[in-house]
Scaffold this active site. Structure first.
Site, PDB file in Angstrom:
ATOM      1  N   VAL A 220       1.123  -3.775   3.863  1.00  0.00           N
ATOM      2  CA  VAL A 220       0.952  -5.039   4.593  1.00  0.00           C
ATOM      3  C   VAL A 220       2.158  -5.973   4.554  1.00  0.00           C
ATOM      4  O   VAL A 220       2.171  -6.966   5.280  1.00  0.00           O
ATOM      5  CB  VAL A 220      -0.288  -5.837   4.136  1.00  0.00           C
ATOM      6  CG1 VAL A 220      -1.564  -5.217   4.650  1.00  0.00           C
ATOM      7  CG2 VAL A 220      -0.299  -6.053   2.648  1.00  0.00           C
TER       8      VAL A 220
ATOM      9  N   LYS B   7       0.604   3.414  -2.937  1.00  0.00           N
ATOM     10  CA  LYS B   7      -0.547   4.308  -3.153  1.00  0.00           C
ATOM     11  C   LYS B   7      -0.125   5.778  -3.028  1.00  0.00           C
ATOM     12  O   LYS B   7      -0.618   6.636  -3.759  1.00  0.00           O
ATOM     13  CB  LYS B   7      -1.656   4.004  -2.141  1.00  0.00           C
ATOM     14  CG  LYS B   7      -2.287   2.620  -2.300  1.00  0.00           C
ATOM     15  CD  LYS B   7      -3.278   2.325  -1.183  1.00  0.00           C
ATOM     16  CE  LYS B   7      -4.137   1.108  -1.468  1.00  0.00           C
ATOM     17  NZ  LYS B   7      -3.813  -0.094  -0.740  1.00  0.00           N
TER      18      LYS B   7
ATOM     19  N   TYR C 280      -4.662   3.806   7.376  1.00  0.00           N
ATOM     20  CA  TYR C 280      -5.987   3.179   7.376  1.00  0.00           C
ATOM     21  C   TYR C 280      -6.835   3.760   8.508  1.00  0.00           C
ATOM     22  O   TYR C 280      -6.801   4.964   8.746  1.00  0.00           O
ATOM     23  CB  TYR C 280      -5.883   1.645   7.463  1.00  0.00           C
ATOM     24  CG  TYR C 280      -4.807   1.063   6.589  1.00  0.00           C
ATOM     25  CD1 TYR C 280      -4.856   1.250   5.215  1.00  0.00           C
ATOM     26  CD2 TYR C 280      -3.737   0.361   7.122  1.00  0.00           C
ATOM     27  CE1 TYR C 280      -3.876   0.717   4.402  1.00  0.00           C
ATOM     28  CE2 TYR C 280      -2.755  -0.171   6.317  1.00  0.00           C
ATOM     29  CZ  TYR C 280      -2.820   0.018   4.960  1.00  0.00           C
ATOM     30  OH  TYR C 280      -1.844  -0.495   4.158  1.00  0.00           O
TER      31      TYR C 280
ATOM     32  N   TYR D 107      -2.708  -2.473 -10.630  1.00  0.00           N
ATOM     33  CA  TYR D 107      -2.599  -2.149  -9.191  1.00  0.00           C
ATOM     34  C   TYR D 107      -1.880  -3.267  -8.428  1.00  0.00           C
ATOM     35  O   TYR D 107      -1.049  -2.997  -7.546  1.00  0.00           O
ATOM     36  CB  TYR D 107      -4.015  -1.919  -8.635  1.00  0.00           C
ATOM     37  CG  TYR D 107      -4.084  -1.947  -7.134  1.00  0.00           C
ATOM     38  CD1 TYR D 107      -3.773  -0.832  -6.368  1.00  0.00           C
ATOM     39  CD2 TYR D 107      -4.436  -3.127  -6.462  1.00  0.00           C
ATOM     40  CE1 TYR D 107      -3.807  -0.876  -4.986  1.00  0.00           C
ATOM     41  CE2 TYR D 107      -4.477  -3.180  -5.080  1.00  0.00           C
ATOM     42  CZ  TYR D 107      -4.162  -2.053  -4.350  1.00  0.00           C
ATOM     43  OH  TYR D 107      -4.188  -2.109  -2.977  1.00  0.00           O
TER      44      TYR D 107
ATOM     45  N   SER E 186       0.798  -1.237   0.000  1.00  0.00           N
ATOM     46  CA  SER E 186       0.000   0.000   0.000  1.00  0.00           C
ATOM     47  C   SER E 186       0.822   1.275   0.000  1.00  0.00           C
ATOM     48  O   SER E 186       0.272   2.346  -0.256  1.00  0.00           O
ATOM     49  CB  SER E 186      -0.923   0.031   1.222  1.00  0.00           C
ATOM     50  OG  SER E 186      -2.176  -0.495   0.916  1.00  0.00           O
TER      51      SER E 186
HETATM   52  N1  GLN Z   1      -1.851  -5.282  -2.404  1.00  0.00           N
HETATM   53  C1  GLN Z   1      -2.520  -5.171  -1.128  1.00  0.00           C
HETATM   54  C2  GLN Z   1      -4.016  -5.259  -1.329  1.00  0.00           C
HETATM   55  O1  GLN Z   1      -4.510  -4.667  -2.248  1.00  0.00           O
HETATM   56  C3  GLN Z   1      -2.129  -3.904  -0.457  1.00  0.00           C
HETATM   57  C4  GLN Z   1      -2.821  -3.706   0.865  1.00  0.00           C
HETATM   58  C5  GLN Z   1      -2.022  -3.030   1.927  1.00  0.00           C
HETATM   59  O2  GLN Z   1      -0.797  -2.926   1.886  1.00  0.00           O
HETATM   60  N2  GLN Z   1      -2.734  -2.630   2.934  1.00  0.00           N
HETATM   61  O3  GLN Z   1      -4.713  -5.903  -0.576  1.00  0.00           O
END
Ligand code: GLN
Length: 346
Positions: A277, A85, A259, A207, A82
């Site tokens: 994650v 992003k 988050y 993505y 993430s």
């Molecule tokens: N690729 C992961 C997903 O889309 C990224 C999520 C994350 O790092 N929180 O679930």
């Protein structure tokens, strides 16, 4: 989540960071204090991530003048997840402009977990938060060109943030591509509301690749330092994105980077940040430095436990909290530090 800031006193309160030796010794202390913390769980909903070494732990700080502090496992490669992003958001803002991204994706925290389908339903398909999957998929969909062009745009852009050529982790990509039904559902829902104008499954594929780019904690610190210095990479000196785009991106990270724990992070740490994650965390100290950490065990929201604690220590010990006046910094002793709550309103 206990961040361990309660027993940290301020060591330095300066308009700029203290000298290299002082920063170095505090980065070493941040690592030593937290290496033995064993709270948290390694992510396993992407099967390959469960194989990560839970003891791996690295902290990197890169100052905007290029001075570097690397402690622990800062050269271990892992998937950016993430954290991508933040950088894709900045690149898309630079490409199509503040207004277009604001209108399409929004800038507000939803208070919902990163993989929530409800995030799409809250406002008739308007994703609102570009730092969770719904908003990130809508952001990636805005990259011009076909999927191959979009992928080139992402690899090239994130590599310029890192100052080196980043590569796809094929194994992580394959593992997530085989198990990302939720993201496909989110993309289909966005399509149903007219929020994705192209093939939603192609968007999910691009993505998923962007999340599987391999980085190290050191890379993350360079990338964060680029955001800290108005888009100028501290190593290559390249202007990667305009300064105004950095400003806007940091506002989004402050609101939504961790988050549904974003408020708690901002309250305790006072810096824009982003987590992923696989166990990476970045924090941006505007005008001063970028921090990158790696430690796979996560809290319930999906944020690295040791990473949050390490940044909390550095923020407190170096006086980095953006909201603190000199008087607040002076008052910041172990006896007056804020309490802390666990649990998350969903
Ligand atoms: N690729 C992961 C997903 O889309 C990224 C999520 C994350 O790092 N929180 O679930």
């Amino acid at each position: 989540m206990e961040l361990g800031v309660g027993d940290v006193s301020q060591r330095a309160a300066t308009g700029s960071l203290p000298g290299w030796d002082d920063v170095e010794s505090l980065v070493v202390e941040a690592w030593q204090r937290n290496r033995g913390v064993d709270d948290g769980t390694v992510a396993d909903y992407i099967p390959i991530l469960a194989e990560a070494d839970p003891t791996a732990f690295g902290i990197a700080v890169v100052e905007v003048d290029g001075d570097t502090h690397d402690v622990g496992d800062v050269d271990v490669a892992f998937s950016i997840q993430s954290i991508s992003k933040a950088f894709v958001y900045a690149l898309v803002c630079a490409e199509i402009g503040h207004e277009a991204v604001l209108e399409r994706v929004g800038v507000d925290n939803t208070g919902l977990p990163f993989n929530s389908v409800m995030a799409v339903e809250l406002a008739a398909g308007h994703p609102r938060n570009p730092m969770v999957n719904a908003g990130a998929l809508a952001t990636t969909a805005l990259i011009p060109g076909d999927p191959a062009d979009q992928w080139r745009f992402i690899v090239d852009g994130l590599s310029r943030f890192a100052g080196r050529a980043l590569e796809l982790d094929d194994v992580v990509y394959g593992s997530e591509a085989a198990t990302n039904q939720r993201n496909r559902a989110i993309a289909r829902l966005l399509e149903s509301y007219g929020r994705i104008d192209r093939d939603p499954l192609e968007v999910v594929d691009v993505y998923t690749r962007q999340c599987a780019l391999r980085v190290t904690a050191h890379d993350l610190a360079v990338m964060a330092a680029t955001l800290a210095d108005g888009g100028v990479n501290p190593i290559t000196r390249e202007q990667v994105v305009p300064a105004t785009v950095c400003r806007d991106t940091l506002a989004v990270l402050a609101a939504s980077g961790l988050y549904e724990h974003s408020g708690e992070w901002l309250f305790e740490i006072g810096l824009p940040g982003k987590s992923g994650v696989a166990g990476g965390v970045i924090a941006v100290v505007p005008g001063k430095a970028g921090i990158g950490t790696y430690s796979p065990p996560l809290d319930r929201a999906g944020n690295s436990v040791r990473g949050q604690r390490a940044v909390a220590f550095l923020s407190r010990a170096l006086g980095l909290n953006l909201f603190a006046s000199d008087a607040a910094r002076a008052a910041d002793t172990p006896h007056t530090s804020p309490g802390h709550t666990e649990g998350t309103p969903a």
